[in-house]
Each structure stands twice: as C-alpha cells, then as structure tokens.
Motif scaffolding. Structure first.
Motif, PDB file in Angstrom:
ATOM      1  N   ARG A  34       0.881  -1.177   0.000  1.00  0.00           N
ATOM      2  CA  ARG A  34       0.000   0.000   0.000  1.00  0.00           C
ATOM      3  C   ARG A  34       0.909   1.215   0.000  1.00  0.00           C
ATOM      4  O   ARG A  34       1.806   1.341   0.835  1.00  0.00           O
ATOM      5  CB  ARG A  34      -0.902   0.008   1.227  1.00  0.00           C
ATOM      6  CG  ARG A  34      -1.799   1.236   1.293  1.00  0.00           C
ATOM      7  CD  ARG A  34      -2.735   1.166   2.483  1.00  0.00           C
ATOM      8  NE  ARG A  34      -3.381   2.423   2.729  1.00  0.00           N
ATOM      9  CZ  ARG A  34      -4.507   2.833   2.149  1.00  0.00           C
ATOM     10  NH1 ARG A  34      -5.115   2.048   1.295  1.00  0.00           N
ATOM     11  NH2 ARG A  34      -5.026   4.007   2.427  1.00  0.00           N
ATOM     12  N   LYS A  44      -5.695  -8.929   2.180  1.00  0.00           N
ATOM     13  CA  LYS A  44      -7.153  -8.992   2.142  1.00  0.00           C
ATOM     14  C   LYS A  44      -7.592 -10.433   2.068  1.00  0.00           C
ATOM     15  O   LYS A  44      -6.980 -11.242   1.378  1.00  0.00           O
ATOM     16  CB  LYS A  44      -7.697  -8.274   0.900  1.00  0.00           C
ATOM     17  CG  LYS A  44      -8.005  -6.837   1.128  1.00  0.00           C
ATOM     18  CD  LYS A  44      -8.784  -6.247  -0.022  1.00  0.00           C
ATOM     19  CE  LYS A  44      -8.927  -4.767   0.250  1.00  0.00           C
ATOM     20  NZ  LYS A  44      -9.785  -4.100  -0.671  1.00  0.00           N
ATOM     21  N   ASP A  54      -9.561  -6.423   5.473  1.00  0.00           N
ATOM     22  CA  ASP A  54      -8.294  -5.868   4.998  1.00  0.00           C
ATOM     23  C   ASP A  54      -7.432  -5.553   6.211  1.00  0.00           C
ATOM     24  O   ASP A  54      -7.836  -4.790   7.084  1.00  0.00           O
ATOM     25  CB  ASP A  54      -8.550  -4.607   4.173  1.00  0.00           C
ATOM     26  CG  ASP A  54      -7.324  -4.099   3.447  1.00  0.00           C
ATOM     27  OD1 ASP A  54      -6.265  -4.750   3.500  1.00  0.00           O
ATOM     28  OD2 ASP A  54      -7.431  -3.038   2.798  1.00  0.00           O
ATOM     29  N   TYR A  77     -18.274  -4.832  -0.516  1.00  0.00           N
ATOM     30  CA  TYR A  77     -18.008  -4.610  -1.944  1.00  0.00           C
ATOM     31  C   TYR A  77     -19.290  -4.616  -2.752  1.00  0.00           C
ATOM     32  O   TYR A  77     -20.192  -5.415  -2.497  1.00  0.00           O
ATOM     33  CB  TYR A  77     -17.062  -5.697  -2.462  1.00  0.00           C
ATOM     34  CG  TYR A  77     -15.651  -5.451  -2.030  1.00  0.00           C
ATOM     35  CD1 TYR A  77     -14.692  -5.058  -2.943  1.00  0.00           C
ATOM     36  CD2 TYR A  77     -15.285  -5.571  -0.699  1.00  0.00           C
ATOM     37  CE1 TYR A  77     -13.399  -4.798  -2.541  1.00  0.00           C
ATOM     38  CE2 TYR A  77     -13.997  -5.313  -0.290  1.00  0.00           C
ATOM     39  CZ  TYR A  77     -13.065  -4.933  -1.213  1.00  0.00           C
ATOM     40  OH  TYR A  77     -11.786  -4.661  -0.815  1.00  0.00           O
ATOM     41  N   TYR A  89     -16.190   0.049  -2.762  1.00  0.00           N
ATOM     42  CA  TYR A  89     -16.361  -0.511  -1.438  1.00  0.00           C
ATOM     43  C   TYR A  89     -16.285   0.567  -0.373  1.00  0.00           C
ATOM     44  O   TYR A  89     -15.785   1.663  -0.591  1.00  0.00           O
ATOM     45  CB  TYR A  89     -15.341  -1.624  -1.166  1.00  0.00           C
ATOM     46  CG  TYR A  89     -13.901  -1.184  -1.178  1.00  0.00           C
ATOM     47  CD1 TYR A  89     -13.250  -0.823  -0.005  1.00  0.00           C
ATOM     48  CD2 TYR A  89     -13.172  -1.148  -2.362  1.00  0.00           C
ATOM     49  CE1 TYR A  89     -11.923  -0.436  -0.012  1.00  0.00           C
ATOM     50  CE2 TYR A  89     -11.848  -0.769  -2.377  1.00  0.00           C
ATOM     51  CZ  TYR A  89     -11.228  -0.419  -1.203  1.00  0.00           C
ATOM     52  OH  TYR A  89      -9.916  -0.023  -1.215  1.00  0.00           O
ATOM     53  N   ASP A 120     -11.886  -1.020  -6.344  1.00  0.00           N
ATOM     54  CA  ASP A 120     -11.081  -2.234  -6.361  1.00  0.00           C
ATOM     55  C   ASP A 120     -11.229  -2.885  -7.730  1.00  0.00           C
ATOM     56  O   ASP A 120     -12.344  -3.080  -8.207  1.00  0.00           O
ATOM     57  CB  ASP A 120     -11.596  -3.180  -5.266  1.00  0.00           C
ATOM     58  CG  ASP A 120     -10.794  -4.443  -5.157  1.00  0.00           C
ATOM     59  OD1 ASP A 120      -9.821  -4.439  -4.390  1.00  0.00           O
ATOM     60  OD2 ASP A 120     -11.140  -5.439  -5.824  1.00  0.00           O
ATOM     61  N   LYS A 122      -9.899  -6.241 -10.129  1.00  0.00           N
ATOM     62  CA  LYS A 122      -9.208  -7.521 -10.266  1.00  0.00           C
ATOM     63  C   LYS A 122      -9.050  -7.808 -11.756  1.00  0.00           C
ATOM     64  O   LYS A 122     -10.022  -7.874 -12.493  1.00  0.00           O
ATOM     65  CB  LYS A 122     -10.026  -8.632  -9.591  1.00  0.00           C
ATOM     66  CG  LYS A 122      -9.609 -10.061  -9.933  1.00  0.00           C
ATOM     67  CD  LYS A 122      -8.205 -10.384  -9.490  1.00  0.00           C
ATOM     68  CE  LYS A 122      -7.823 -11.828  -9.761  1.00  0.00           C
ATOM     69  NZ  LYS A 122      -7.394 -12.098 -11.106  1.00  0.00           N
ATOM     70  N   ASN A 129      -4.467  -7.445  -8.374  1.00  0.00           N
ATOM     71  CA  ASN A 129      -5.562  -6.620  -7.884  1.00  0.00           C
ATOM     72  C   ASN A 129      -5.023  -5.225  -7.575  1.00  0.00           C
ATOM     73  O   ASN A 129      -3.936  -5.094  -7.005  1.00  0.00           O
ATOM     74  CB  ASN A 129      -6.142  -7.263  -6.619  1.00  0.00           C
ATOM     75  CG  ASN A 129      -6.966  -6.307  -5.794  1.00  0.00           C
ATOM     76  OD1 ASN A 129      -6.531  -5.885  -4.737  1.00  0.00           O
ATOM     77  ND2 ASN A 129      -8.132  -5.963  -6.247  1.00  0.00           N
ATOM     78  N   SER A 131      -6.259  -1.417  -5.857  1.00  0.00           N
ATOM     79  CA  SER A 131      -7.262  -0.673  -5.093  1.00  0.00           C
ATOM     80  C   SER A 131      -6.780   0.760  -4.916  1.00  0.00           C
ATOM     81  O   SER A 131      -5.604   0.998  -4.657  1.00  0.00           O
ATOM     82  CB  SER A 131      -7.476  -1.272  -3.706  1.00  0.00           C
ATOM     83  OG  SER A 131      -8.047  -2.539  -3.772  1.00  0.00           O
ATOM     84  N   ASP A 133      -8.037   4.008  -2.603  1.00  0.00           N
ATOM     85  CA  ASP A 133      -9.022   4.347  -1.580  1.00  0.00           C
ATOM     86  C   ASP A 133      -8.611   5.536  -0.729  1.00  0.00           C
ATOM     87  O   ASP A 133      -7.477   5.996  -0.756  1.00  0.00           O
ATOM     88  CB  ASP A 133      -9.334   3.137  -0.701  1.00  0.00           C
ATOM     89  CG  ASP A 133      -8.132   2.564   0.014  1.00  0.00           C
ATOM     90  OD1 ASP A 133      -7.275   3.324   0.497  1.00  0.00           O
ATOM     91  OD2 ASP A 133      -8.044   1.330   0.107  1.00  0.00           O
TER      92      ASP A 133
END
Length: 159
Positions: A34, A44, A54, A77, A89, A120, A122, A129, A131, A133
C-alpha cells in the motif's frame, strides 16, 4: 530499519506471486503493498459474499512525528455495472500502534477508528488486484484529531 522492512515485504510479495494461482473474475485472498500518505503491507481475505477483511501494517513520517500502526478494516463490496472486475467498497475498522515525536523523542500508543471508501479492480487474466481508496481516521490516543489524508494505492497478488 525501513529498508529492511521494505525488502522483507517485497520478498514476501514476490514469493506469493510466483506460487499463487489466478481466479478469472474473483479472488479469495490478496497480499501486496500500500503506497500513499502511509506506506506498508496489505492483506485482504474474503469473509463470504461481498464482505472482506483488509489488514494493513504501515508506517508514516512527517516533519514532527513518525508512527507505525496496524489497521483492520471490515469492507463491503459492490460491483460497478458494465465494468467487469471493478467494485466500489466502503467499510469501518480501527488501528493500533505507536507514535514517536521527533523533537522530544517521546513515544506513545496510537489508537484510532478508521473508515474506508474506494475502488477495487481484479484483472481477469492475471493474479493482480489494484485498489485506490481514501481512509480517514479519528485518532483517539495519544490525542484527539481527524486525519483525512489517508489516500492510498494498493497493488496485490491474488490467490
């Protein structure tokens, strides 16, 4: 210390990426990095249905202090119609850790209530994946304040 932590995280991510198998449209577990206002490791896992847990371990440093914290988030989600593999999400959780002030060398416990809102994605043909946020937090200790700076991009291998 930070270099060693980063190298260990990258080694774990690469190892899992080599041995993981792809799932075409969904994933049960994902691990990666991250990056943003705080950098760290994220894991996750599904809780069934459209819910995931998460777990994030990260560090952050600015002019006055640095901290290390572990965050747990319960996330819900929802698919975005017409965009396969893309979900939005939201969720709620908390963080515990420690904060160290640079100028007076004091170290105190860090506790917060955290929210999350994000996108998110995939990849269908790869065990990957992404994300993006926003993770605001209400700090409960050592002081009380609202931190709205929690933007992050997570890159994970799925398995």
């Amino acid at each position: 210390m930070k270099k060693l932590f980063t190298m260990m995280c990258l080694t774990v991510i690469a190892t899992i990426g080599i041995y993981s198998t792809a799932n075409a449209q969904d994933y049960r577990n994902a691990i990666g990095g991250r990056f943003g206002t705080a950098n760290g490791v994220t894991f996750k896992t599904t809780l069934g249905g459209n819910k995931m847990l998460d777990l994030i371990a990260n560090f952050r440093s600015n002019d006055g202090y640095s901290y290390f914290r572990v965050t747990g988030l319960y996330e819900i989600y929802n698919p975005i119609q017409g965009a396969d593999g893309l979900n939005w999400y939201y969720g709620l959780g908390g963080s515990v850790g420690s904060r160290k002030w640079k100028y007076n060398d004091t170290n105190k416990a860090y506790i917060s209530v955290d929210g999350v809102l994000g996108l998110d994605y995939k990849f269908a043909e790869a065990p990957l994946n992404l994300s993006l946020d926003w993770k605001p937090a209400i700090e409960l200790a050592p002081g009380t304040e609202f931190d709205s700076s929690g933007l992050g991009l997570s890159i994970r291998f799925t398995f």
